[in-house]
Design a protein around this motif. Structure first.
Motif, PDB file in Angstrom:
ATOM      1  N   PRO A  84      18.755  14.758   5.324  1.00  0.00           N
ATOM      2  CA  PRO A  84      19.477  14.750   4.036  1.00  0.00           C
ATOM      3  C   PRO A  84      19.356  13.403   3.315  1.00  0.00           C
ATOM      4  CG  PRO A  84      20.818  15.705   5.769  1.00  0.00           C
ATOM      5  CD  PRO A  84      19.646  15.080   6.453  1.00  0.00           C
ATOM      6  N   LYS A  85      19.149  13.465   2.003  1.00  0.00           N
ATOM      7  CA  LYS A  85      19.112  12.273   1.161  1.00  0.00           C
ATOM      8  C   LYS A  85      20.069  12.465   0.000  1.00  0.00           C
ATOM      9  CE  LYS A  85      14.298  10.887   2.023  1.00  0.00           C
ATOM     10  NZ  LYS A  85      12.976  10.644   1.395  1.00  0.00           N
ATOM     11  N   LYS A  86      20.621  11.368  -0.440  1.00  0.00           N
ATOM     12  CA  LYS A  86      21.529  11.434  -1.584  1.00  0.00           C
ATOM     13  C   LYS A  86      20.706  11.600  -2.855  1.00  0.00           C
ATOM     14  CE  LYS A  86      25.512  11.186  -3.697  1.00  0.00           C
ATOM     15  NZ  LYS A  86      26.504  12.273  -3.561  1.00  0.00           N
ATOM     16  N   LEU A  87      20.912  12.711  -3.531  1.00  0.00           N
ATOM     17  CA  LEU A  87      20.196  12.992  -4.777  1.00  0.00           C
ATOM     18  C   LEU A  87      21.183  13.011  -5.938  1.00  0.00           C
ATOM     19  CD1 LEU A  87      17.848  15.878  -3.587  1.00  0.00           C
ATOM     20  CD2 LEU A  87      17.225  13.484  -3.950  1.00  0.00           C
ATOM     21  N   PRO A  88      20.708  12.684  -7.149  1.00  0.00           N
ATOM     22  CA  PRO A  88      21.614  12.704  -8.310  1.00  0.00           C
ATOM     23  C   PRO A  88      22.036  14.125  -8.666  1.00  0.00           C
ATOM     24  CG  PRO A  88      19.365  12.377  -9.040  1.00  0.00           C
ATOM     25  CD  PRO A  88      19.330  12.292  -7.537  1.00  0.00           C
ATOM     26  N   LEU A  89      23.180  14.241  -9.295  1.00  0.00           N
ATOM     27  CA  LEU A  89      23.637  15.550  -9.757  1.00  0.00           C
ATOM     28  C   LEU A  89      22.731  16.030 -10.888  1.00  0.00           C
ATOM     29  CD1 LEU A  89      27.506  14.956  -9.874  1.00  0.00           C
ATOM     30  CD2 LEU A  89      26.181  16.042  -8.051  1.00  0.00           C
TER      31      LEU A  89
END
Length: 447
Positions: free
Chosen positions: A337-342
């Motif tokens: 998992p990677k933090k992606l923008p909304l």
């Protein structure tokens, strides 16, 4: 009701415009020309009168030399006597004896014009009078020059007739040119109309490109392109229906066989046949739901509800929904998992797209499904790969056309749904075979 052809309408409109323009133009020309002609005639009459006066004063002969500019003019020379004016010379034998110059001279002096218009015996004339030579010296004679208005009308009548003939000739030429040009303009339109009627009958074999180098050529190219797309769509649709029929036929045959076996008492334990019947029924149900969903999306019936969504969470939910199937097939799902923008998206539809891709991978993967996500400058990219046999060349070239097969078999509806969902998000969906073998799926969504 009988309809007028576009050729006829175009011809009549252009002819009407040309003829009206010619009539207005020649009417203006006629008015200006007649006015200028009258002024020119007056000037010539004045010149004739002045030159005649000078010649008479200089020659002093009984038969004066008359300078003729206008062939139909009348020149009268009166000598001044104690008793009044005496006619010395008349260029017209039938004119002058009964003509009284005194009222004419008075009218001429009062008008203060170089040329006046008068009536003699119901005939109208232009008249100019001179009592001085060109040097300005007073003479003992009065020279009167007249020109019948009838002669002037004859001259202008000839000019008018020439203009009328010109109008008729130009109108005829304009009609012929307009008819020719109108037919050239409408010919490709008529051809396109004929071809589109064939397209209405689903006959897409005939194509036509107008070589007009204008909007009509663009239209013909667009129509031909549309026909090609419709032809390919029909072909893919027919193939899809054949595949769907085949896929439905298999579970239906299985359901019928097990149901008949249960009825005939072939199976002592009916639990297993019932499980198969339920499983195959669910398969048919899922296939039917996919067909309905794809039809709604393509017809814009299925509405999209766009809100801010976390792509990572949607992807994790999709992985969870297929994880049990992957475990049963001894397939590992590799995902960090990677933090992606909304992003602005329809969460339910995007989740459905991820599930369809992952379900496809679980069918054909040998042991591994890899999921990668990354944030680009203006987009978010999700790439999913498997280690299966990959796509056939035909499937790779056709799958994004709307009705293509998944991998080497299957209906292709699942990936068609993915494609339509991504398009509705103004995104980009691509598929292919990875260099290491297996298939890859890439979705790019705008931030």
């Amino acid at each position: 009701m009988k309809r007028n052809s576009i050729t006829k309408k175009l011809t009549l409109t252009n002819v009407l415009i040309v003829v009206l323009s010619l009539l207005v133009f020649f009417t203006i020309v006629l008015i200006i020309a007649n006015s200028n002609a009258l002024e020119d005639i007056k000037s010539q009459l004045i010149i004739e009168n002045r030159v005649t006066t000078t010649l008479y004063v200089n020659n002093r002969i009984k038969q004066p030399a008359v300078y003729r500019v206008l062939t139909d003019s009348i020149n009268l020379i009166y000598a001044k006597t104690p008793d009044g004016l005496s006619l010395s010379y008349s260029s017209d034998e039938n004119f002058g004896e009964d003509f009284d110059p005194q009222p004419v001279i008075l009218d001429y002096v009062k008008s203060k014009k170089k040329v006046i218009q008068l009536k003699v015996e119901d005939q109208e004339y232009l008249c100019t009078i001179s009592t001085e030579s060109q040097t300005g010296s007073e003479t003992d004679s009065v020279i009167i020059s007249l020109l019948s208005m009838k002669s002037i009308r004859e001259m202008t009548k000839s000019f008018t007739i020439a203009l009328v003939i010109s109008i008729a000739a130009l109108s005829l030429i304009s009609v012929l040119v307009t008819v020719f040009v109108s037919k050239r303009i409408t010919k490709p339109i008529i051809k396109l109309t004929s071809i589109t009627k064939q397209y209405e009958k689903r006959n897409f074999d005939e194509t036509f490109t107008a070589k007009t180098n204008d909007e009509i050529e663009d239209l013909s190219v667009a129509v031909s392109s549309m026909a090609q797309s419709l032809k390919e769509h029909d072909s893919e649709k027919d193939r899809l229906f054949r595949q769907i029929s085949h896929e439905i036929k298999t579970p239906l045959t299985s359901i019928y066989g097990y149901a008949e076996g249960i009825k005939s008492g072939v199976f002592e334990d009916i639990e297993k046949p019932l499980v198969v019947i339920m499983s195959e029924s669910l398969r048919i149900k899922k296939l039917t739901e996919n067909i309905v969903l794809l039809s709604k999306i393509e017809s814009n019936i299925e509405m999209f509800k766009f809100e801010e969504q976390d792509v990572s969470k949607l992807l994790e939910s999709a992985i969870e929904s297929v994880e049990s199937v992957a475990i049963l097939g001894d397939i590992d799902i590799e995902y960090t998992p990677k933090k992606l923008p909304l992003i602005t998206a329809d969460g339910d539809k995007l989740y459905r797209a991820f599930v369809n891709i992952l379900s496809n991978c679980t069918k054909y993967s040998k042991s591994l499904i890899r999921i990668e996500t990354k944030e680009l400058k203006n987009t978010v990219e999700i790439k999913i790969t498997d280690d299966g046999s990959g796509f056939e060349p035909e499937a790779v070239s056709n799958i994004l056309g709307g009705f293509a097969r998944e991998k080497s078999n299957g209906s292709g509806i699942g990936l068609s749904i993915v494609n339509e969902i991504v398009k509705a998000h103004s995104g980009h969906f691509t598929i292919g075979n990875s260099s290491g073998g297996g298939a890859f799926f890439r979705i790019k969504l705008n931030k």
